[in-house]
Each structure stands twice: as C-alpha cells, then as structure tokens.
Scaffold this active site. Structure first.
Site, PDB file in Angstrom:
ATOM      1  N   ASP A 243     -12.267   9.034 106.715  1.00 17.11           N
ATOM      2  CA  ASP A 243     -10.904   8.495 106.595  1.00 17.11           C
ATOM      3  C   ASP A 243      -9.903   9.318 107.391  1.00 17.11           C
ATOM      4  OD1 ASP A 243     -10.890  10.788 105.130  1.00 17.11           O
ATOM      5  OD2 ASP A 243      -9.816   9.968 103.418  1.00 17.11           O
ATOM      6  N   LYS A 244     -10.375  10.141 108.307  1.00 16.37           N
ATOM      7  CA  LYS A 244      -9.496  11.054 109.029  1.00 16.37           C
ATOM      8  C   LYS A 244      -9.483  10.700 110.511  1.00 16.37           C
ATOM      9  CE  LYS A 244      -8.441  15.976 109.344  1.00 16.37           C
ATOM     10  NZ  LYS A 244      -7.184  15.846 108.604  1.00 16.37           N
TER      11      LYS A 244
END
Length: 273
Positions: A243-244
C-alpha cells in the site's frame, strides 16, 4: 576414514570435497553479510558539526542533547529532533518513502537521511551506536545468527541420529567379533558401509548455509528479514499486498492508450493535438 578403510577413495574424496565446498559457501556468505552491514553503516557520516561552535567532531563523540548543524545536501549524523529551521528530508534509505518528507521544529530526524534543502539545528536524542541505522545493522546480524525452526529440528535430530549411527556401526563390527561368527571381514565391511552411507553431513550443512545465503542476498537487495524462521514463513505466502507508493510503483501517471469518443476524429489527429 571409513571410506579409506573400504578402499573407496572416490567416496572419501567426494566427502572431503563436499565439506570444503560447504565451508567455502558459508565463508562467502559471511563475507557478504559483513559487507551488507558495512554498507548500512556507511550511509551515516562519520563527522558531525556542532551548531554552537561550528566545530567538526566524530559522530561517535556526540553526546545526547548536543545541538548539531545540518546544511542543505548534508546527511544527518545522529538521530534527533529539529529545534530550529525547516527542510525536506530524503528518508528512502531507511523507510522506502519515495517523496521527500517535510521537517520543521519538533520533527524527528534519523541518522542516514539527507537534508535536501534548508538549514536545521538538531538536538540529538541518541548516541551514534544507538541510532536507527545501527539497530538495523544489529537486526541483520542477529537474524543471521538465529536459527530457524527447521535448523533447530535438524540440530536436535543430529544429537540422537549421529550417535545412533556410530553405535550401530560399532555393533555390526563388535558383536560378530564377540560371537566369533564366520567371515568377520564381511561384517566389518558392512559396519563401515553403514557408517559412510548414514553420514548426515549433507542434511546438517545444507540448511544453515542456504538460510545464511538467503538472508545475505535479501539484505543486499535492501530487504531486512528478522531471521530464518520468518524466511521459511515466506514460502507459505500466496498473496502479498503493498500500500506504499514508491515500493513497487513510481507514483507517476502515464498515458497508455487513447480512446476517441467520436468517429469524426482519428487517432493521429488526437495525438497531434
């Protein structure tokens, strides 16, 4: 010795060769691990500038509570807190964050990160050996020294397996001699065959070397794994979610296809305009 006693010199040579290769692989992996930890520590500058006097001192001599001056383009030497000024800091070496992080009074900064612009004064909150980068290097070292569940299982089995093989071999040679059975040379030969064939060297050597090499290779690629046990857990993972932005993506939009909503305009006309 058993292979030589059996006049099986090829077998004896093969065992010595395999042990030598295993020791060489372990030595090479150890050298790579040392290089990884050195590269982690090399991102931290060895010198720091005291804000009050402008004196340049060794980073290891900086005490907790000292005020350091960090100019634009310089790397922060010790973990601390910004007490004056503001800037943007490149933290990708530690956190993987692809975009600069804004820092102002009260913000925490870490050793090994780069001041991209502006001037800041930093009050140190840790010693050089206790900074985040040093803890990362210690984490890699501990991970390489720790044993996985498989390694512990093999070591536990080896404590019983190896003595059992030796006792069985001795028994195959001694019992027929005590009972004075015929053809004792055949039983002695059988004892040596059992001793050589049941040698657990491949099982004992393969697991630690493989784990050690995997941890070192991951660290070289910038991936820190806490130990062999966690490495084995990765083999069971089917799906990984990230999610980065910046980890596996660039955070930049790119046009991949044109779709005209009207037949009156061709694709070349759209590309032209």
């Amino acid at each position: 010795m058993g292979s030589i006693a059996l006049h099986d010199y090829w077998e004896a040579g093969a065992i010595v060769f395999l042990f030598t290769i295993a020791q060489w692989l372990e030595s090479r992996a150890s050298q790579k691990a040392t290089a990884v930890m050195s590269s982690l520590m090399n991102i931290v500058p060895q010198k720091a500038i005291l804000a009050e006097s402008g004196e340049e001192v060794d980073a290891e001599e900086v005490k907790v509570g000292s005020i350091l001056a960090v100019k634009a383009g310089e790397t922060i030497a010790v973990d601390g807190m910004v007490v004056e000024g503001s800037c943007e800091v490149d933290e990708k070496a530690l956190t993987g964050e692809s975009f600069p992080v804004s820092k102002q009074t009260g913000s925490t900064v870490w050793a090994g990160t780069i001041n991209l612009n502006g001037y800041i004064s930093v009050r140190t909150t840790a010693l050089a050996e206790d900074c985040v980068v040093a803890k990362m290097a210690k984490l890699v070292e501990d991970a390489q020294n720790s044993k996985s569940k498989t390694q512990r299982f093999i070591d536990k089995c080896a404590k019983f397996y190896t003595p059992a093989v030796v006792l069985i071999s001795i028994g195959l040679a001694a019992i027929p001699a005590i009972l004075r059975v015929d053809n004792q040379n055949r039983w002695f030969h059988l004892a040596l065959v059992v001793l050589v064939c049941a040698c657990p060297c491949g099982l004992i050597l393969s697991t630690p070397v493989a784990t050690f090499c995997a941890l070192s290779k991951a660290a070289i690629a910038g991936v820190l794994i806490k130990g062999g046990e966690y490495l084995e857990t990765l083999a069971k993972i089917k799906i990984i979610g990230f999610d980065k932005t910046g980890t596996i993506t660039r955070g930049e939009f790119v046009v991949t296809r044109f779709q005209s909503l009207s037949d009156d305009f061709s694709l070349n006309t759209l590309l032209y305009w």
